[in-house]
Design a protein around this motif. Sequence first.
Motif, PDB file in Angstrom:
ATOM      1  N   ARG A  45     -14.338  -3.498   0.257  1.00  0.00           N
ATOM      2  CA  ARG A  45     -14.587  -3.477   1.707  1.00  0.00           C
ATOM      3  C   ARG A  45     -13.445  -2.741   2.405  1.00  0.00           C
ATOM      4  O   ARG A  45     -12.324  -2.701   1.916  1.00  0.00           O
ATOM      5  N   PHE A  46     -13.770  -2.178   3.550  1.00  0.00           N
ATOM      6  CA  PHE A  46     -12.777  -1.497   4.369  1.00  0.00           C
ATOM      7  C   PHE A  46     -12.459  -2.383   5.567  1.00  0.00           C
ATOM      8  O   PHE A  46     -13.329  -2.661   6.378  1.00  0.00           O
ATOM      9  N   LEU A  47     -11.199  -2.803   5.671  1.00  0.00           N
ATOM     10  CA  LEU A  47     -10.798  -3.546   6.872  1.00  0.00           C
ATOM     11  C   LEU A  47     -10.633  -2.576   8.033  1.00  0.00           C
ATOM     12  O   LEU A  47     -10.997  -2.889   9.159  1.00  0.00           O
ATOM     13  N   THR A  48     -10.054  -1.427   7.742  1.00  0.00           N
ATOM     14  CA  THR A  48      -9.994  -0.348   8.736  1.00  0.00           C
ATOM     15  C   THR A  48     -10.296   0.964   8.021  1.00  0.00           C
ATOM     16  O   THR A  48      -9.964   1.126   6.841  1.00  0.00           O
ATOM     17  N   VAL A  71      -6.899   4.186   5.982  1.00  0.00           N
ATOM     18  CA  VAL A  71      -7.874   3.220   5.493  1.00  0.00           C
ATOM     19  C   VAL A  71      -7.143   2.026   4.870  1.00  0.00           C
ATOM     20  O   VAL A  71      -6.095   2.188   4.242  1.00  0.00           O
ATOM     21  N   GLU A  72      -7.686   0.854   5.129  1.00  0.00           N
ATOM     22  CA  GLU A  72      -7.171  -0.367   4.503  1.00  0.00           C
ATOM     23  C   GLU A  72      -8.316  -0.962   3.686  1.00  0.00           C
ATOM     24  O   GLU A  72      -9.348  -1.348   4.233  1.00  0.00           O
ATOM     25  N   VAL A  73      -8.103  -1.002   2.375  1.00  0.00           N
ATOM     26  CA  VAL A  73      -9.137  -1.420   1.440  1.00  0.00           C
ATOM     27  C   VAL A  73      -8.796  -2.804   0.889  1.00  0.00           C
ATOM     28  O   VAL A  73      -7.639  -3.079   0.557  1.00  0.00           O
ATOM     29  N   VAL A  74      -9.814  -3.656   0.779  1.00  0.00           N
ATOM     30  CA  VAL A  74      -9.655  -4.960   0.115  1.00  0.00           C
ATOM     31  C   VAL A  74     -10.652  -5.026  -1.038  1.00  0.00           C
ATOM     32  O   VAL A  74     -11.744  -4.456  -0.973  1.00  0.00           O
ATOM     33  N   TRP A  83     -10.533 -12.351  -2.148  1.00  0.00           N
ATOM     34  CA  TRP A  83     -10.259 -10.977  -1.736  1.00  0.00           C
ATOM     35  C   TRP A  83      -8.788 -10.653  -1.937  1.00  0.00           C
ATOM     36  O   TRP A  83      -7.912 -11.389  -1.492  1.00  0.00           O
ATOM     37  N   TYR A  84      -8.538  -9.537  -2.574  1.00  0.00           N
ATOM     38  CA  TYR A  84      -7.174  -9.041  -2.763  1.00  0.00           C
ATOM     39  C   TYR A  84      -6.870  -8.117  -1.590  1.00  0.00           C
ATOM     40  O   TYR A  84      -7.477  -7.061  -1.447  1.00  0.00           O
ATOM     41  N   GLN A  85      -5.901  -8.538  -0.737  1.00  0.00           N
ATOM     42  CA  GLN A  85      -5.646  -7.823   0.509  1.00  0.00           C
ATOM     43  C   GLN A  85      -4.266  -7.171   0.558  1.00  0.00           C
ATOM     44  O   GLN A  85      -3.862  -6.660   1.596  1.00  0.00           O
ATOM     45  N   SER A  86      -3.548  -7.185  -0.521  1.00  0.00           N
ATOM     46  CA  SER A  86      -2.157  -6.716  -0.508  1.00  0.00           C
ATOM     47  C   SER A  86      -1.988  -5.228  -0.791  1.00  0.00           C
ATOM     48  O   SER A  86      -0.883  -4.788  -1.087  1.00  0.00           O
ATOM     49  N   LEU A  87      -3.028  -4.450  -0.709  1.00  0.00           N
ATOM     50  CA  LEU A  87      -2.893  -3.013  -0.963  1.00  0.00           C
ATOM     51  C   LEU A  87      -2.279  -2.281   0.224  1.00  0.00           C
ATOM     52  O   LEU A  87      -1.666  -1.229   0.061  1.00  0.00           O
ATOM     53  N   GLY A  88      -2.463  -2.821   1.413  1.00  0.00           N
ATOM     54  CA  GLY A  88      -1.900  -2.181   2.597  1.00  0.00           C
ATOM     55  C   GLY A  88      -2.735  -0.987   3.029  1.00  0.00           C
ATOM     56  O   GLY A  88      -3.828  -0.739   2.526  1.00  0.00           O
ATOM     57  N   SER A  89      -2.202  -0.220   3.966  1.00  0.00           N
ATOM     58  CA  SER A  89      -2.899   0.959   4.501  1.00  0.00           C
ATOM     59  C   SER A  89      -2.628   2.168   3.627  1.00  0.00           C
ATOM     60  O   SER A  89      -1.513   2.381   3.155  1.00  0.00           O
ATOM     61  N   ILE A  90      -3.653   2.970   3.459  1.00  0.00           N
ATOM     62  CA  ILE A  90      -3.542   4.231   2.734  1.00  0.00           C
ATOM     63  C   ILE A  90      -3.668   5.339   3.769  1.00  0.00           C
ATOM     64  O   ILE A  90      -4.621   5.379   4.536  1.00  0.00           O
ATOM     65  N   ARG A  91      -2.677   6.269   3.792  1.00  0.00           N
ATOM     66  CA  ARG A  91      -2.687   7.381   4.747  1.00  0.00           C
ATOM     67  C   ARG A  91      -2.742   8.684   3.955  1.00  0.00           C
ATOM     68  O   ARG A  91      -1.948   8.893   3.053  1.00  0.00           O
ATOM     69  N   THR A  92      -3.701   9.529   4.343  1.00  0.00           N
ATOM     70  CA  THR A  92      -3.833  10.832   3.691  1.00  0.00           C
ATOM     71  C   THR A  92      -4.600  11.773   4.611  1.00  0.00           C
ATOM     72  O   THR A  92      -4.939  11.401   5.740  1.00  0.00           O
ATOM     73  N   THR A  93      -4.880  12.965   4.112  1.00  0.00           N
ATOM     74  CA  THR A  93      -5.681  13.936   4.864  1.00  0.00           C
ATOM     75  C   THR A  93      -6.906  14.296   4.026  1.00  0.00           C
ATOM     76  O   THR A  93      -6.913  14.125   2.800  1.00  0.00           O
ATOM     77  N   THR A  94      -7.932  14.815   4.691  1.00  0.00           N
ATOM     78  CA  THR A  94      -9.183  15.162   4.005  1.00  0.00           C
ATOM     79  C   THR A  94      -9.073  16.543   3.364  1.00  0.00           C
ATOM     80  O   THR A  94      -8.104  17.278   3.571  1.00  0.00           O
ATOM     81  N   ALA A  95     -10.098  16.896   2.603  1.00  0.00           N
ATOM     82  CA  ALA A  95     -10.140  18.185   1.900  1.00  0.00           C
ATOM     83  C   ALA A  95     -10.756  19.291   2.751  1.00  0.00           C
ATOM     84  O   ALA A  95     -11.057  20.365   2.239  1.00  0.00           O
ATOM     85  N   ASP A  96     -10.935  19.090   4.020  1.00  0.00           N
ATOM     86  CA  ASP A  96     -11.527  20.095   4.916  1.00  0.00           C
ATOM     87  C   ASP A  96     -10.563  21.270   5.107  1.00  0.00           C
ATOM     88  O   ASP A  96      -9.341  21.126   4.961  1.00  0.00           O
ATOM     89  N   PRO A  97     -11.101  22.471   5.515  1.00  0.00           N
ATOM     90  CA  PRO A  97     -10.211  23.600   5.828  1.00  0.00           C
ATOM     91  C   PRO A  97      -9.249  23.249   6.968  1.00  0.00           C
ATOM     92  O   PRO A  97      -8.085  23.640   6.942  1.00  0.00           O
ATOM     93  N   ASN A  98      -9.755  22.518   7.936  1.00  0.00           N
ATOM     94  CA  ASN A  98      -8.907  21.974   8.989  1.00  0.00           C
ATOM     95  C   ASN A  98      -8.824  20.466   8.721  1.00  0.00           C
ATOM     96  O   ASN A  98      -9.673  19.705   9.184  1.00  0.00           O
ATOM     97  N   PRO A  99      -7.838  19.991   7.940  1.00  0.00           N
ATOM     98  CA  PRO A  99      -7.826  18.605   7.461  1.00  0.00           C
ATOM     99  C   PRO A  99      -7.776  17.578   8.587  1.00  0.00           C
ATOM    100  O   PRO A  99      -7.106  17.760   9.594  1.00  0.00           O
ATOM    101  N   ALA A 100      -8.504  16.482   8.354  1.00  0.00           N
ATOM    102  CA  ALA A 100      -8.482  15.343   9.272  1.00  0.00           C
ATOM    103  C   ALA A 100      -7.573  14.271   8.676  1.00  0.00           C
ATOM    104  O   ALA A 100      -7.406  14.190   7.457  1.00  0.00           O
ATOM    105  N   SER A 101      -6.987  13.463   9.540  1.00  0.00           N
ATOM    106  CA  SER A 101      -6.133  12.368   9.078  1.00  0.00           C
ATOM    107  C   SER A 101      -7.008  11.164   8.751  1.00  0.00           C
ATOM    108  O   SER A 101      -7.933  10.831   9.497  1.00  0.00           O
TER     109      SER A 101
END
Length: 185
Positions: free
Chosen positions: A176-179, A106-109, A85-103
């Motif tokens: 896989r999503f760790l978080t 996600v941490e992907v491996v 498993w490659y785990q060095s990508l770290g956390s990705i932070r963004t917002t969704t495409a909704d009219p009222n965006p959600a935060s």
Amino acid sequence: MADDNENTEINLDESTETVSASAKKGGLGTLFPNLLKWLIIVICAIILIVTVVVITMKIMGGNTSSHPDITISEEYEGKREILDWYQSLGSIRTTTADPNPASVVVEVVLGYKKDDKATSAEITARTIEIKDFLRRYFSEKTAEELRPQNEDKLRIEIRNAINDDILSTSKIKEVRFLTKEVVEQ
């Protein structure tokens, strides 16, 4: 009497020759039918034995082939491939495409074939591209699309996109999503 003895002897010789000639003719004449009779008995015995064995094997179930007719996937065999498993990508932070965006945090491996140094090296070399793709991917989704019941679909889409668009010489097997946190405002 001597003449009678000679005649008798001659007659004996002739009768002996006649008896031996008829014995030879009868012996040779009965040899072929006897041989044919025994040959037919042996062939019938072999056919009977083979028939009994085949029927017995079918009843006992020993006639099953060693290869199943239906192919069984790895899921059902219980043998899942062990991945690195490659785990060095770290956390990705963004917002969704909704009219009222959600935060979204996600941490992907990424899972790849065990001891595959080429895939590990390519993922490391393309880390920035992969992180950028993941940020764009999650920012294009709505909060509804990021629900837990959709995670399998998300993982497949991410895996296919990384394999098709980012990696060139190697392929990842799993995502896989760790978080995965989606916080709606």
